[in-house]
Design an enzyme around this catalytic site. Structure first.
Site, PDB file in Angstrom:
ATOM      1  N   CYS A   1       0.712  -1.425   0.051  1.00 21.09           N
ATOM      2  CA  CYS A   1       0.084   0.060   0.090  1.00 21.09           C
ATOM      3  C   CYS A   1       0.986   1.049   0.167  1.00 21.09           C
ATOM      4  CB  CYS A   1      -0.909  -0.108   0.886  1.00 21.09           C
ATOM      5  SG  CYS A   1      -0.044   0.369   2.873  1.00 21.09           S
TER       6      CYS A   1
ATOM      7  N   CYS B   1      11.249  -8.485  12.581  1.00 22.97           N
ATOM      8  CA  CYS B   1      11.950  -9.351  11.534  1.00 22.97           C
ATOM      9  C   CYS B   1      11.172  -9.373  10.503  1.00 22.97           C
ATOM     10  CB  CYS B   1      12.012 -10.863  12.171  1.00 22.97           C
ATOM     11  SG  CYS B   1      12.900 -11.939  11.338  1.00 22.97           S
TER      12      CYS B   1
HETATM   13 FE    FE Z   1       0.290  -1.761   3.631  1.00 21.03          FE
END
Ligand code: FE
Length: 135
Positions: A52, A121
């Protein structure tokens, strides 16, 4: 690049993402250690969600964990990510998701450096690096 991610269909995600990105971000996959493009990368800038485009991690919070995955001791904002219990594969882990689009990013472990003591991580496939000054 900030995508409108609300109500995106599975077919749209498949079209938007590479197969590797799709497998990690949308199917909660994990890339093999030491194979991703950012585990040994030291550029100065920000890491955005590959799905996004929202800013997730700053390079100043990146450190070499030796794990083979890009590791950070904190996200850009606490609200940038969602953390959720993950008991899959007979392990108790904490999954990390993009707060904006819900995509899977990786896991967070309590063995990171100060000041947070946390190790975010991440999968390289879930991130998209932008150099500082090009933002
Ligand atoms: Fe995202």
């Amino acid at each position: 690049m900030t995508q409108d991610v609300k109500n995106k269909t599975d077919a749209e995600w498949r079209e938007l993402l590479s197969p590797d990105q799709y497998r990690v971000l949308r199917e909660k996959g994990t890339e093999p250690a030491f194979t991703g493009q950012y585990h040994d990368f030291k550029g100065d800038g920000v890491y955005r969600c590959a799905a996004c485009g929202v800013e997730l991690f700053d390079a100043t919070a990146k450190y070499d964990s030796g794990s083979g995955w890009p590791s950070f001791f904190r996200p850009v904002e606490a609200e940038s990510v969602i953390e959720r219990a993950d008991d899959s594969f007979f392990m108790r882990r904490t999954e990390v998701l993009c707060a904006k689009c819900g995509s899977h990013l990786g896991h967070v472990f309590p063995d990171g450096p100060e000041p947070s003591g946390l190790r975010y991580c991440m999968n390289s496939a879930s991130l998209d690096f932008t150099s500082r000054g090009e933002q």
